[in-house]
Design an enzyme around this catalytic site. Sequence first.
Site, PDB file in Angstrom:
ATOM      1  N   ASN A   1       0.854  -1.183   0.000  1.00 30.06           N
ATOM      2  CA  ASN A   1       0.000   0.000   0.000  1.00 30.06           C
ATOM      3  C   ASN A   1       0.895   1.239   0.000  1.00 30.06           C
ATOM      4  O   ASN A   1       2.126   1.139  -0.027  1.00 30.06           O
ATOM      5  CB  ASN A   1      -0.973  -0.013   1.198  1.00 30.06           C
ATOM      6  CG  ASN A   1      -0.265  -0.003   2.547  1.00 30.06           C
ATOM      7  OD1 ASN A   1       0.829   0.552   2.712  1.00 30.06           O
ATOM      8  ND2 ASN A   1      -0.882  -0.631   3.544  1.00 30.06           N
TER       9      ASN A   1
ATOM     10  N   GLU B   1       3.416   1.495   2.972  1.00 30.41           N
ATOM     11  CA  GLU B   1       4.441   0.455   2.874  1.00 30.41           C
ATOM     12  C   GLU B   1       5.433   0.773   1.760  1.00 30.41           C
ATOM     13  O   GLU B   1       6.644   0.608   1.921  1.00 30.41           O
ATOM     14  CB  GLU B   1       3.773  -0.897   2.619  1.00 30.41           C
ATOM     15  CG  GLU B   1       2.999  -1.431   3.814  1.00 30.41           C
ATOM     16  CD  GLU B   1       2.075  -2.585   3.453  1.00 30.41           C
ATOM     17  OE1 GLU B   1       1.608  -3.266   4.389  1.00 30.41           O
ATOM     18  OE2 GLU B   1       1.818  -2.792   2.256  1.00 30.41           O
TER      19      GLU B   1
ATOM     20  N   ASP C   1      -4.744  -8.477   2.114  1.00 30.99           N
ATOM     21  CA  ASP C   1      -4.697  -9.932   1.932  1.00 30.99           C
ATOM     22  C   ASP C   1      -5.614 -10.352   0.781  1.00 30.99           C
ATOM     23  O   ASP C   1      -5.276 -11.212  -0.033  1.00 30.99           O
ATOM     24  CB  ASP C   1      -5.141 -10.647   3.213  1.00 30.99           C
ATOM     25  CG  ASP C   1      -4.336 -10.217   4.418  1.00 30.99           C
ATOM     26  OD1 ASP C   1      -3.108 -10.251   4.342  1.00 30.99           O
ATOM     27  OD2 ASP C   1      -4.945  -9.861   5.441  1.00 30.99           O
TER      28      ASP C   1
END
Length: 232
Positions: free
Chosen positions: A108, A111, A181
């Site tokens: 994302n 990150e 996820d």
Amino acid sequence: EHLVVDSSRPTTRKLRVMVANHHIVRVDYEQRKLLSRDVEDRVIAEVKKCLGGASAVVIQDYAKGVVSERLVQEVVKMARAQGKKILADPNPKTPIETYRGVDLMTPNFDEAAALSKTVIGDLKKDPAVVDRMGEKLMEAIGSKQMVLTLSKDGMRLFEKGDVIDLPTNAKQVFDVTGAGDTVIAALALAWGGGFSLEQSCALANFAAGVVVGKVGCVPCSIPELLDAVNAC
């Protein structure tokens, strides 16, 4: 099936404190440390055992000590030898070099900023920042493609010199737990099944739109995914 038991550590448990639909805090009960060589060998052996029946490998890094540089490189070597795609959902606490050789990462925005060592301030409003982060990450791991998930702004796909923006398909957002996820799982399913990478990202956006409309860490079922696509 295929689980590796490590008797030296407890199973990680996560306790989420919710108020109505708002996720306030999470408390983890865990032991964060690198796997012993023996346990790591057993994990690699299980991957090798299962690889023949897979179209893609997903490395999901929660920074608990399982995903080491050796483990990733061994998996990359085995997967490449069998022509399997390798996808990684990276963790900013793990050095970027750990993921060398994977075909695709799905960080994302935050990150990506941490992994590319990009300082974010007012620059967060500058679209060119996302492009620079994507280029840095692709160079660092030696990949020709990258997917950056951008919350309400959908995702940005970098592929062989092209940059494609894909809008989010979320109708309503109650809880973003598990969205990352879901993205990499749906993306791997589609890409490994023969979809183009752009098509795979589009499907992943639909799947993520389903789970953020629910409260808690919940899956996106196949009927729900089909309903979301058909409703578009």
